[in-house]
Write a protein that holds these residues in place. Structure first.
Motif, PDB file in Angstrom:
ATOM      1  N   LEU A 104     -18.183   3.851  10.439  1.00  0.00           N
ATOM      2  CA  LEU A 104     -18.432   5.142  11.074  1.00  0.00           C
ATOM      3  C   LEU A 104     -19.652   5.023  11.968  1.00  0.00           C
ATOM      4  N   SER A 105     -19.517   5.440  13.231  1.00  0.00           N
ATOM      5  CA  SER A 105     -20.641   5.551  14.158  1.00  0.00           C
ATOM      6  C   SER A 105     -20.896   7.025  14.454  1.00  0.00           C
ATOM      7  N   VAL A 106     -22.161   7.420  14.419  1.00  0.00           N
ATOM      8  CA  VAL A 106     -22.569   8.771  14.818  1.00  0.00           C
ATOM      9  C   VAL A 106     -23.677   8.608  15.858  1.00  0.00           C
ATOM     10  N   VAL A 107     -23.432   9.065  17.080  1.00  0.00           N
ATOM     11  CA  VAL A 107     -24.381   8.919  18.185  1.00  0.00           C
ATOM     12  C   VAL A 107     -24.859  10.299  18.612  1.00  0.00           C
ATOM     13  N   TYR A 108     -26.185  10.442  18.750  1.00  0.00           N
ATOM     14  CA  TYR A 108     -26.729  11.721  19.200  1.00  0.00           C
ATOM     15  C   TYR A 108     -27.920  11.486  20.125  1.00  0.00           C
ATOM     16  N   PRO A 109     -28.215  12.451  21.005  1.00  0.00           N
ATOM     17  CA  PRO A 109     -29.377  12.318  21.882  1.00  0.00           C
ATOM     18  C   PRO A 109     -30.663  12.719  21.163  1.00  0.00           C
ATOM     19  N   THR A 110     -31.730  11.982  21.430  1.00  0.00           N
ATOM     20  CA  THR A 110     -33.053  12.371  20.988  1.00  0.00           C
ATOM     21  C   THR A 110     -33.895  12.637  22.226  1.00  0.00           C
ATOM     22  N   THR A 111     -35.211  12.744  22.085  1.00  0.00           N
ATOM     23  CA  THR A 111     -36.047  12.997  23.245  1.00  0.00           C
ATOM     24  C   THR A 111     -36.632  11.693  23.764  1.00  0.00           C
ATOM     25  N   GLU A 112     -36.941  11.671  25.047  1.00  0.00           N
ATOM     26  CA  GLU A 112     -37.522  10.473  25.644  1.00  0.00           C
ATOM     27  C   GLU A 112     -38.889  10.172  25.031  1.00  0.00           C
ATOM     28  N   ALA A 113     -39.642  11.203  24.689  1.00  0.00           N
ATOM     29  CA  ALA A 113     -40.960  10.997  24.090  1.00  0.00           C
ATOM     30  C   ALA A 113     -40.853  10.320  22.727  1.00  0.00           C
ATOM     31  N   ILE A 114     -39.888  10.731  21.914  1.00  0.00           N
ATOM     32  CA  ILE A 114     -39.688  10.101  20.612  1.00  0.00           C
ATOM     33  C   ILE A 114     -39.278   8.652  20.783  1.00  0.00           C
ATOM     34  N   ALA A 115     -38.321   8.393  21.677  1.00  0.00           N
ATOM     35  CA  ALA A 115     -37.856   7.022  21.894  1.00  0.00           C
ATOM     36  C   ALA A 115     -39.004   6.121  22.338  1.00  0.00           C
ATOM     37  N   ALA A 116     -39.832   6.603  23.236  1.00  0.00           N
ATOM     38  CA  ALA A 116     -40.951   5.804  23.739  1.00  0.00           C
ATOM     39  C   ALA A 116     -41.972   5.530  22.643  1.00  0.00           C
ATOM     40  N   PRO A 170     -42.062  -5.249  24.363  1.00  0.00           N
ATOM     41  CA  PRO A 170     -41.738  -4.840  25.725  1.00  0.00           C
ATOM     42  C   PRO A 170     -40.455  -4.017  25.862  1.00  0.00           C
ATOM     43  N   LEU A 171     -39.846  -3.540  24.758  1.00  0.00           N
ATOM     44  CA  LEU A 171     -38.673  -2.686  24.875  1.00  0.00           C
ATOM     45  C   LEU A 171     -39.075  -1.349  25.481  1.00  0.00           C
ATOM     46  N   THR A 172     -38.206  -0.830  26.329  1.00  0.00           N
ATOM     47  CA  THR A 172     -38.458   0.445  26.984  1.00  0.00           C
ATOM     48  C   THR A 172     -37.275   1.374  26.756  1.00  0.00           C
ATOM     49  N   VAL A 173     -37.459   2.640  27.131  1.00  0.00           N
ATOM     50  CA  VAL A 173     -36.414   3.650  26.928  1.00  0.00           C
ATOM     51  C   VAL A 173     -35.320   3.468  27.962  1.00  0.00           C
ATOM     52  N   SER A 174     -34.093   3.424  27.495  1.00  0.00           N
ATOM     53  CA  SER A 174     -32.928   3.523  28.364  1.00  0.00           C
ATOM     54  C   SER A 174     -32.531   4.990  28.350  1.00  0.00           C
ATOM     55  N   GLU A 175     -31.355   5.320  27.898  1.00  0.00           N
ATOM     56  CA  GLU A 175     -31.044   6.706  27.561  1.00  0.00           C
ATOM     57  C   GLU A 175     -31.573   6.955  26.148  1.00  0.00           C
ATOM     58  N   PRO A 176     -32.235   8.088  25.889  1.00  0.00           N
ATOM     59  CA  PRO A 176     -32.776   8.321  24.544  1.00  0.00           C
ATOM     60  C   PRO A 176     -31.664   8.728  23.577  1.00  0.00           C
ATOM     61  N   GLU A 177     -31.001   7.732  22.998  1.00  0.00           N
ATOM     62  CA  GLU A 177     -29.901   7.961  22.070  1.00  0.00           C
ATOM     63  C   GLU A 177     -30.160   7.215  20.766  1.00  0.00           C
ATOM     64  N   VAL A 178     -29.696   7.810  19.680  1.00  0.00           N
ATOM     65  CA  VAL A 178     -29.775   7.214  18.353  1.00  0.00           C
ATOM     66  C   VAL A 178     -28.360   7.003  17.828  1.00  0.00           C
ATOM     67  N   LEU A 179     -28.130   5.890  17.140  1.00  0.00           N
ATOM     68  CA  LEU A 179     -26.838   5.647  16.500  1.00  0.00           C
ATOM     69  C   LEU A 179     -27.057   5.437  15.004  1.00  0.00           C
ATOM     70  N   ILE A 180     -26.433   6.302  14.210  1.00  0.00           N
ATOM     71  CA  ILE A 180     -26.368   6.130  12.758  1.00  0.00           C
ATOM     72  C   ILE A 180     -25.031   5.472  12.447  1.00  0.00           C
ATOM     73  N   TRP A 181     -25.043   4.411  11.665  1.00  0.00           N
ATOM     74  CA  TRP A 181     -23.782   3.799  11.264  1.00  0.00           C
ATOM     75  C   TRP A 181     -23.722   3.656   9.751  1.00  0.00           C
ATOM     76  N   VAL A 182     -22.522   3.847   9.216  1.00  0.00           N
ATOM     77  CA  VAL A 182     -22.261   3.728   7.783  1.00  0.00           C
ATOM     78  C   VAL A 182     -20.974   2.938   7.648  1.00  0.00           C
ATOM     79  N   ALA A 183     -20.977   1.905   6.782  1.00  0.00           N
ATOM     80  CA  ALA A 183     -19.814   1.022   6.769  1.00  0.00           C
ATOM     81  C   ALA A 183     -19.630   0.361   5.414  1.00  0.00           C
ATOM     82  N   GLU A 184     -18.367   0.035   5.123  1.00  0.00           N
ATOM     83  CA  GLU A 184     -18.030  -0.855   4.023  1.00  0.00           C
ATOM     84  C   GLU A 184     -17.796  -2.235   4.605  1.00  0.00           C
TER      85      GLU A 184
END
Length: 254
Positions: free
Chosen positions: A20-32, A38-52
């Motif tokens: 299961l993938s669950v993708v949602y937007p967060t804020t750019e400030a949180i992502a940064a 040296p990783l930088t913000v792309s689109e501020p998105e989070v993915l929660i995954w749950v799997a067997e």
């Protein structure tokens, strides 16, 4: 016997997953704030995954194979960018049981943590409930996905296939790190059946040890669920990381 050797040789993993993938937007400030340079913000998105994970095989460069019985695992990733490449920064990976996470931590450097329980249940046609519990039993994430459509779309977004993690080994002298490197790990998903898609609702618990609730939800969450084959290849060391560039949140408690 050698004076010291890791428990396992570096290798690759191949496994069937009910995912299961669950993708949602967060804020750019949180992502940064969360991403290590040296990783930088792309689109501020989070993915929660749950799997067997079913029939996991870990293969070393010599060809030897370690196998594992089926186990549950979950994780949370933040979309990021290194140079011009989008990827997924691994914030935490939660493995149900005592020992299943050792290989992933040693082979790939992924941030594995022991979980009391990871849950992924089809409670009715078109509905999946999920939860991630920490080692003490606290439900860090609880939610459900309503899966109303089947579409010819991947079970994960493209950016999730490039995993970035900070592989950190503390110095025996108590200051700094012997290894502090950014690692890139390729994930390849091949669908077995077309995944079902829909919307998800969930909530984070406030936790000092795992402050996932800081990853602010800034819009609706979309879900994908199905079966796939996951292949994880050898990692690649990239940038040296400075201790000052490694954001940390929360206070461990036992």
């Amino acid at each position: 016997m050698p004076v010291f050797a890791p428990l396992y040789s570096p290798g690759t993993e191949s496994v069937s997953v009910r995912w299961l993938s669950v993708v949602y937007p967060t804020t750019e400030a949180i992502a940064a704030a969360v991403l290590p340079r040296p990783l930088t913000v792309s689109e501020p998105e989070v993915l929660i995954w749950v799997a067997e994970f079913i029939g996991a095989e870990f293969t070393s460069a010599s060809g030897s194979v370690e196998t594992r019985p089926a186990y549950m695992q979950a994780g949370i990733n933040l979309r990021c960018r290194r140079d011009q490449q989008d990827g997924a920064y691994a914030i935490g990976t939660y493995v149900e049981g005592l020992n299943h996470g050792i290989l992933g931590r040693e082979l790939f450097g992924l941030p594995k943590k022991q979980s009391r329980a990871v849950r992924l249940h089809e409670t009715s046609p078109g509905r999946v409930d999920f939860a991630i519990h920490d080692a003490a039993g606290t439900a860090l994430v609880t939610g459900s996905a309503d899966l109303s459509s089947t579409a010819d779309q991947a079970i994960i977004p493209d950016w999730f296939a490039t995993q970035f993690t900070a592989k950190i080994i503390p110095s025996a002298e108590g200051h700094g790190f012997d290894i502090s490197r950014l690692v890139r790990i390729p994930f390849a998903f091949n669908g077995i059946t077309p995944p079902r898609h829909g919307e998800a609702t969930f909530e984070f618990a406030e936790s000092r040890s795992d402050p996932l609730h800081l990853l602010t939800v800034n819009g609706p969450a979309r879900a994908a669920y199905g079966n796939a084959r996951l292949d994880i290849d050898f990692g690649t060391y990239l940038d040296q990381l400075d201790q000052a560039d490694l954001p940390t949140f929360g206070t461990p408690s036992w």
